[in-house]
Design a protein around this motif. Structure first.
Motif, PDB file in Angstrom:
ATOM      1  N   SER B  51       0.005   5.103  -9.485  1.00 44.85           N
ATOM      2  CA  SER B  51       0.311   6.538  -9.595  1.00 44.85           C
ATOM      3  C   SER B  51       0.512   6.949 -11.039  1.00 44.85           C
ATOM      4  CB  SER B  51       1.573   6.874  -8.804  1.00 44.85           C
ATOM      5  OG  SER B  51       1.382   6.595  -7.453  1.00 44.85           O
ATOM      6  N   ASP B 182      -3.938  10.209  -4.280  1.00 46.16           N
ATOM      7  CA  ASP B 182      -2.929   9.159  -4.417  1.00 46.16           C
ATOM      8  C   ASP B 182      -2.316   8.851  -3.058  1.00 46.16           C
ATOM      9  OD1 ASP B 182      -1.030   7.368  -5.171  1.00 46.16           O
ATOM     10  OD2 ASP B 182      -0.074   8.654  -6.677  1.00 46.16           O
ATOM     11  N   GLU B 183      -2.737   7.780  -2.458  1.00 52.50           N
ATOM     12  CA  GLU B 183      -2.289   7.366  -1.128  1.00 52.50           C
ATOM     13  C   GLU B 183      -2.300   8.537  -0.147  1.00 52.50           C
ATOM     14  OE1 GLU B 183       0.255   4.320  -0.717  1.00 52.50           O
ATOM     15  OE2 GLU B 183       0.378   3.733  -2.822  1.00 52.50           O
TER      16      GLU B 183
HETATM   17 MG   LIG Z   1       2.155   5.380  -6.023  1.00 48.52          MG
END
Ligand SMILES: [Mg+2]
Ligand SMILES: Nc1ncnc2c1ncn2[C@@H]1O[C@H](COP(=O)(O)OP(=O)(O)O)[C@@H](O)[C@H]1O
Lengths: 309, 330
Positions: B51, B182-183
């Motif tokens: 991240s 992001d995820e």
């Molecule tokens: Mg992350």
């Protein structure tokens, strides 16, 4: 709804406490009204005429019965129904409290947002120091300073508003409203609410969209901070109203607050009773209104149904 | 891969945070390229800097406390050198990002429609008169059922899957060239996960944009990416096209990750787990960051950081033992 039900015992509580507390003050209506030169016989006659000779519990019972009939009694010093005296003064106090709350909140919210956006840097330090200082000073003290500066030194407002005929309205409001604004009680609430919200994921989304900083603060952060801010305004209503009462005395505005102080001075029992009753009622209504306003600020607690899909 | 195809190039990126006495080294020399139309999967355990790396591409890392070194070249410009104002024109316009927590990523007091319209107006993607038509089109593009009425909804009235679709719609508002996800499905139910990934794959194909899908679960994205970069403790330990990576992983960590994915063959065996935890980014080992957990670690691994080498065409690996380990028999 439960708030409305709670209002009934709250109002009764106020009524009972005020009833007995004013009777605990030294002296009574007869002595205060007739003056020091009155004879004992005159005082007895006065008491009998106004039912003050009966034992306190009996007086209370009569007052309570009248209350449920919507009758707050007659003022001993104004010689007419308490209700009409209070209602005559109420708009002036509502006006003062409303201006104070609205302008005070707007000013405090702007300062709070600015402080939050400069967290830990000098604008934040100055604003935080200022609001801590403002909040620690008693209202009447700030009021007296403002009176000193604007009435005595600069002469833009009169020392006592009610002593001057035909004064433009803003001049009667200027001093007390400025006092409330300077008190700045919402600055820190706003600052901490904004700081907390700036950590939220949706703020990151807004930044990722490329939203400019000012819009992030005022649209996204403040939009969400309004919920705690309005709640705080609600909690602060009693204080604002109390402040308005003190300020009416300081600035010589004839509102409910000044009425109450004067009524206590002359031991006008029914008027004290009626004034506090109306103030309490007004406060409960104002609290309900803040609940409604908070509901508007937060779609999650708005009455379900309409938009539910 | 010619340079004309190259959209994003990260060169030796290092990111650290000062936390009290410690320096948290979140990213320790990441180099990466992303081509036009490429779908890149970024895999690694939680806390290994995925991240942070891609937030810095968006200019979303507050510095201070973050210290960013290295270059992030997008479209010929190093975005780490851009001013706030210049960066704002890249964010959301050329590079968009969606996040792990759809439940918390939308403003709870703004209607969905207004949030999409905000994105549309910010970068002048469409004229004022057409924003609502376009917002509706976007909702249809991300397959939100009942689109016209959803525009008037608040986020709390929608499920997590729908909210992630809204996030995607917003990200697509100004037709970005890169979408960083992001995820995007970590917080969602398994069935919804598959739908969202399918959607990402479809819009990527239709728009021709590049996409980076960050995940800690390699199995989740295997279908939709072209290439995979494996992160460990702030470095890329292995990068290759997904076929080489799945067929012949070289880094012991990748091998471990692949063995974590349940397949028909592994069903009878106990699922493999990598023993131990990722190192504390404030106290990284001197040698290879994976060495404390690595079954093959030698003296050299403990003292010398491995360089990234191209061990097969297009297959990069940062391990002293790359090519010497049999992935089928770890
Ligand atoms: Mg992350
Ligand atoms: N603002 C910050 N301050 C200090 N440390 C941070 C900050 N943001 C991230 N980190 C640290 O950086 C490391 C990498 O985090 P992250 O990139 O979020 O990992 P992930 O691979 O799970 O996405 C973690 O150890 C995290 O604690």
């Amino acid at each position: 709804m439960s708030r409305l039900l709670l209002a009934v015992p709250a109002m009764l509580g106020v009524f009972v406490v005020v009833f007995f507390v004013i009777r605990m003050l030294p002296g009574d209506s007869a002595e205060a009204m007739l003056g020091a030169s009155a004879t004992d016989a005159q005082i007895e006659t006065y008491r009998a005429a106004h039912g003050l000779d009966k034992p306190a519990p009996v007086q209370f019972w009569i007052a309570l019965k009248n209350l449920f009939r919507g009758d707050l009694g007659d003022s001993l010093s104004h010689y007419r129904p308490v209700l009409s005296v209070v209602l005559e003064r109420l708009p002036s106090t509502i006006e003062l409290a409303a201006y104070g709350i609205v302008l005070g909140s707007v000013f405090a919210v702007i300062l709070g947002v600015v402080a939050a956006s400069f967290r830990g840097r000098w604008p934040d330090l100055i604003i935080t120091a200022y609001s801590t200082f403002g909040m620690s000073l008693p209202t009447f003290y700030i009021g007296l300073w403002i009176l000193m500066v604007f009435a005595v030194k600069l002469d833009v407002i009169p020392v006592s508003a009610s002593a001057v005929e035909g004064l433009p309205r803003w001049k009667t409001l200027f001093g007390p409203v400025l006092t409330i604004v300077v008190g700045g009680s919402l600055v820190r609430t706003t600052r901490s609410a904004i700081l907390e919200i700036l950590e939220e994921d949706f703020i990151r989304t807004a930044r990722a969209k490329g939203v400019p900083k000012a819009l992030i603060l005022f649209r996204h952060a403040l939009g969400n901070a309004l919920i705690p801010i309005i709640t705080m305004v609600g909690y602060g209503l009693a204080v604002s109203f109390g402040g308005a009462i003190v300020l009416e005395t300081v600035f010589g505005r004839s509102g409910v607050g000044k009425l109450l102080i004067d009524a206590i001075t002359v031991r006008d029992y029914p008027l004290v009773q009626g004034t506090t009753f109306v103030i309490a009622l007004f406060m409960i209504v104002a609290n309900l209104l803040t609940d409604v306003a908070a509901g508007f600020a937060d779609p999650r607690i708005r009455v379900a149904g309409a938009g539910e899909l | 891969m010619s340079d004309g195809q190259r959209l994003l190039e990260i060169k030796d990126l290092r990111i650290s945070f000062s936390v009290g006495e410690d320096t948290v080294r979140a990213v320790n020399g990441v180099s990466l390229t992303l081509d036009r139309g490429e779908a890149l999967g970024v895999v690694g355990e939680s806390g290994c800097g995925k991240s942070v790396t891609f937030s810095s591409v968006m200019g979303l890392l507050p510095s201070p406390p973050a210290v960013i070194e290295g270059e992030i070249v997008f479209d010929g410009r190093d975005v780490t050198k851009l001013s706030d104002r210049q960066m704002r024109r890249v964010r959301g316009k050329d590079i968009a990002m969606i996040f792990q927590e759809p439940m918390r990523s939308l403003n709870p007091v703004m209607r969905i429609g207004n949030q999409i319209v905000e994105a549309l107006l910010l970068h002048g993607a469409v004229s004022r008169g057409q924003v609502w038509t376009r917002a509706l089109e976007l909702l249809k593009l991300v397959e939100v059922p009942d689109a016209p009425s959803r525009l008037h909804c608040y986020p709390h009235q929608l499920s997590g899957g729908l909210r992630q679709r809204i996030m995607i719609a917003m990200a697509l508002a100004s037709q970005p060239r890169i979408l960083l996800a992001d995820e995007p499905t970590t917080a969602l139910d398994v069935t919804i996960q598959a739908q969202i990934l399918e959607l990402l794959k479809r819009v990527q194909r239709e728009t021709g944009m590049s996409i980076v899908i960050i995940t800690h679960d390699l199995g989740v994205v295997a279908d939709i990416v072209d290439n995979v970069a494996v992160f460990y403790a702030g470095v890329i330990v292995e990068k290759a096209d997904k076929y080489s990576l799945f067929r012949s992983p070289m880094h012991p960590y990748t091998i471990g990750l692949l063995n974590c994915i349940p397949t028909l063959q592994t069903k009878r065996k106990r699922l493999y787990v990598i023993e131990g935890n990722i190192p504390d980014p404030a106290r990284l080992p001197i040698g290879c960051a994976f060495s404390p957990r690595c079954a093959y670690a030698t003296e050299r691994c403990l003292t010398e950081k491995p360089e990234t080498r191209e061990c097969a065409p297009g297959h990069f690996c940062a391990c002293h033992l790359a090519g010497q380990i049999d992935p089928l028999n770890p």
